[in-house]
Design an enzyme around this catalytic site. Structure first.
Site, PDB file in Angstrom:
ATOM      1  N   ARG A  97      18.627  16.113 -74.286  1.00 55.03           N
ATOM      2  CA  ARG A  97      17.503  17.110 -74.465  1.00 55.03           C
ATOM      3  C   ARG A  97      16.990  17.514 -73.171  1.00 55.03           C
ATOM      4  O   ARG A  97      16.799  16.893 -72.209  1.00 55.03           O
ATOM      5  CB  ARG A  97      16.462  16.867 -75.429  1.00 55.03           C
ATOM      6  CG  ARG A  97      16.718  16.611 -76.982  1.00 55.03           C
ATOM      7  CD  ARG A  97      16.804  17.879 -77.523  1.00 55.03           C
ATOM      8  NE  ARG A  97      17.182  17.789 -79.113  1.00 55.03           N
ATOM      9  CZ  ARG A  97      18.415  17.581 -79.399  1.00 55.03           C
ATOM     10  NH1 ARG A  97      19.706  17.500 -78.719  1.00 55.03           N
ATOM     11  NH2 ARG A  97      18.735  17.595 -80.678  1.00 55.03           N
ATOM     12  N   HIS A 122      24.343  24.415 -75.341  1.00 52.63           N
ATOM     13  CA  HIS A 122      23.956  23.320 -76.256  1.00 52.63           C
ATOM     14  C   HIS A 122      25.349  23.335 -77.281  1.00 52.63           C
ATOM     15  O   HIS A 122      24.904  23.517 -78.441  1.00 52.63           O
ATOM     16  CB  HIS A 122      22.629  23.666 -77.217  1.00 52.63           C
ATOM     17  CG  HIS A 122      22.154  22.416 -77.605  1.00 52.63           C
ATOM     18  ND1 HIS A 122      20.740  22.069 -77.772  1.00 52.63           N
ATOM     19  CD2 HIS A 122      22.704  21.287 -78.073  1.00 52.63           C
ATOM     20  CE1 HIS A 122      20.586  20.777 -78.157  1.00 52.63           C
ATOM     21  NE2 HIS A 122      21.746  20.480 -78.536  1.00 52.63           N
ATOM     22  N   GLU A 137      15.312  26.878 -74.738  1.00 56.00           N
ATOM     23  CA  GLU A 137      16.708  27.400 -75.292  1.00 56.00           C
ATOM     24  C   GLU A 137      16.431  28.360 -76.250  1.00 56.00           C
ATOM     25  O   GLU A 137      15.518  28.379 -76.979  1.00 56.00           O
ATOM     26  CB  GLU A 137      17.432  26.188 -75.960  1.00 56.00           C
ATOM     27  CG  GLU A 137      17.789  25.024 -75.153  1.00 56.00           C
ATOM     28  CD  GLU A 137      18.573  23.890 -75.561  1.00 56.00           C
ATOM     29  OE1 GLU A 137      18.905  24.073 -76.813  1.00 56.00           O
ATOM     30  OE2 GLU A 137      18.901  22.935 -74.888  1.00 56.00           O
ATOM     31  N   THR A 169      23.566  15.770 -71.639  1.00 52.82           N
ATOM     32  CA  THR A 169      24.020  16.507 -73.088  1.00 52.82           C
ATOM     33  C   THR A 169      23.044  16.063 -73.971  1.00 52.82           C
ATOM     34  O   THR A 169      23.329  16.049 -75.256  1.00 52.82           O
ATOM     35  CB  THR A 169      25.251  16.088 -73.383  1.00 52.82           C
ATOM     36  OG1 THR A 169      25.643  14.682 -73.107  1.00 52.82           O
ATOM     37  CG2 THR A 169      26.304  16.834 -72.484  1.00 52.82           C
ATOM     38  N   MET A 211      22.209   3.507 -74.488  1.00 52.70           N
ATOM     39  CA  MET A 211      23.638   2.744 -74.896  1.00 52.70           C
ATOM     40  C   MET A 211      23.483   2.878 -76.345  1.00 52.70           C
ATOM     41  O   MET A 211      23.918   2.140 -76.999  1.00 52.70           O
ATOM     42  CB  MET A 211      23.557   1.579 -74.218  1.00 52.70           C
ATOM     43  CG  MET A 211      25.052   0.924 -73.962  1.00 52.70           C
ATOM     44  SD  MET A 211      26.242   2.205 -73.712  1.00 52.70           S
ATOM     45  CE  MET A 211      26.081   2.590 -72.230  1.00 52.70           C
ATOM     46  N   GLY A 212      23.231   4.089 -76.909  1.00 54.61           N
ATOM     47  CA  GLY A 212      23.426   4.362 -78.157  1.00 54.61           C
ATOM     48  C   GLY A 212      24.901   4.688 -78.706  1.00 54.61           C
ATOM     49  O   GLY A 212      25.805   4.501 -77.739  1.00 54.61           O
ATOM     50  N   ARG A 213      24.981   5.253 -79.915  1.00 55.93           N
ATOM     51  CA  ARG A 213      26.404   5.383 -80.250  1.00 55.93           C
ATOM     52  C   ARG A 213      27.178   6.453 -79.242  1.00 55.93           C
ATOM     53  O   ARG A 213      28.389   6.131 -78.919  1.00 55.93           O
ATOM     54  CB  ARG A 213      26.302   6.233 -81.642  1.00 55.93           C
ATOM     55  CG  ARG A 213      26.158   5.446 -82.659  1.00 55.93           C
ATOM     56  CD  ARG A 213      25.772   6.304 -83.890  1.00 55.93           C
ATOM     57  NE  ARG A 213      24.318   6.852 -83.870  1.00 55.93           N
ATOM     58  CZ  ARG A 213      23.294   6.611 -84.685  1.00 55.93           C
ATOM     59  NH1 ARG A 213      23.447   5.503 -85.312  1.00 55.93           N
ATOM     60  NH2 ARG A 213      22.190   7.043 -84.265  1.00 55.93           N
ATOM     61  N   ILE A 214      26.640   7.469 -78.803  1.00 52.49           N
ATOM     62  CA  ILE A 214      27.330   8.461 -78.125  1.00 52.49           C
ATOM     63  C   ILE A 214      27.499   8.017 -76.678  1.00 52.49           C
ATOM     64  O   ILE A 214      28.772   8.055 -76.230  1.00 52.49           O
ATOM     65  CB  ILE A 214      26.480   9.794 -78.049  1.00 52.49           C
ATOM     66  CG1 ILE A 214      26.375  10.391 -79.171  1.00 52.49           C
ATOM     67  CG2 ILE A 214      27.486  10.818 -76.860  1.00 52.49           C
ATOM     68  CD1 ILE A 214      25.298  11.718 -79.183  1.00 52.49           C
TER      69      ILE A 214
END
Ligand code: GLV
Ligand code: GLV
Length: 322
Positions: free
Chosen positions: A238, A286, A267, A236, A155-158
């Site tokens: 890692r 990505h 990747e 979205t 529940m961070g910024r994104i």
């Protein structure tokens, strides 16, 4: 004499010009290929700053070679490609690009959720490949988004920006995070749960946590088995957070409905990767933060961070405090 900076990927001209105003710049000239490891190890010996990408492994060896290095500025919010402890021990400032990419990455996360739920890519291919014979009652049926339950890991910024997007779809929000965000729970009618409850009850499980060793394969066979049969996994963050072999079996055996992946354990994804053979997975290379405006803002923030550190000031978005 201007400080020296090495840039590990070809930059847009406008960004390069900004950097050149304050630094002497040397740059890896290729756009699609990461800097050769041997070249990086050599270049880093001679510079005060490194403008690097998430595709560069900035480990002990690189940091030890950079005997004049004062700043390592990553063009990404995630910095699991950098050995931050080693940098701190060596007095090297590490910076990232939070904030400027938040909304763009939340947009892509929601776009990927919608694309996977409604089978957009598969349906588009179906038409282009000449398979569309007629409208039919149960053709390419997907999952509803409105009114569904979304479980957000982190529940961070994104993640918070994603929650805003769920409101227009009347979604019920569950979240699992290291710290509880009570103020947000009131604003958005969302519920804090443990991981197991989130996995059991969500129609959409979205991963939005930074990668660290402790969350390697956080979502594996056991976790996928808890998910609903109609559930969709969206990553979205890692690739290493999800056990791709376990995900492949769950998707192949239709134990879950689908997955939308912008990130992978390796990747670029190898051409023969089993996940690429499945129709119920949407795969992206990505591109979470990849809007024209945002990628330029990120690069400008990197330039500012480098300038600030190399002129003896505090950077805008440090990761450490050596
Ligand atoms: C992209 O993955 C980033 O960390 O900015
Ligand atoms: C990244 O900015 C995050 O906190 O999710």
């Amino acid at each position: 004499m201007k400080p020296k900076v090495y840039v590990t990927r070809k930059l847009p001209e406008s960004i390069l010009q900004k950097l050149k105003r304050v630094c002497e710049v040397d740059m890896w000239e290729k756009e699609d290929v990461p800097v050769d490891r041997g070249i990086l190890l050599d270049k880093v010996k001679h510079v005060d700053g490194l403008f690097c990408m998430l595709t560069d492994t900035i480990d002990k060896e690189v940091l030890r070679s950079g005997t004049h290095l004062k700043v390592v500025a990553n063009l990404a919010v995630g910095y699991n490609n950098i050995d931050v402890d080693e940098a701190t021990n060596r007095g090297i400032v590490v910076t990232n690009t939070p904030g400027v990419l938040t909304e763009t990455t939340a947009d892509l996360t929601f776009a990927l959720l919608m694309a996977t739920a409604r089978r957009i890519v598969e349906a588009s291919d179906y038409l282009k490949e000449g398979k569309w014979k007629s409208w039919s009652p149960m053709q390419l049926t997907g999952q509803d988004i409105y009114g569904a339950t979304i479980g957000i890991i982190g529940m961070g910024r994104i993640a918070q920006a994603l929650v805003k997007r769920t409101q227009g779809f009347d979604m019920n929000v569950l979240y699992y995070n290291r710290s509880r965000k009570k103020d947000l729970e009131c604003d958005f009618n969302m519920t804090y749960t443990d991981l197991e409850t989130l996995l059991r009850e969500s129609d959409y499980v979205c991963i939005l946590i930074p990668y660290r060793a402790e969350v390697h394969h956080l979502i594996g066979e056991k976790e996928l088995a808890l998910m609903k049969k109609n559930a969709i996994l969206i990553n979205t963050a890692r690739g290493g957070i999800v056990d791709e072999n376990a995900l492949y079996s769950a998707l192949k055996n239709r134990r879950i409905f689908g997955a939308g992946l912008d990130v992978f354990e390796e990747e670029p994804v190898p051409r023969n990767h089993p996940l690429l053979t499945l129709s119920n997975v949407v795969t992206l290379p990505h591109i979470g933060s990849s809007s024209e405006t945002t990628r330029l803002k990120m690069a400008e923030l990197v330039v500012e961070n480098i300038n600030l550190v190399l002129t003896g000031k505090s950077p805008l978005t440090p990761v450490n405090n050596p």
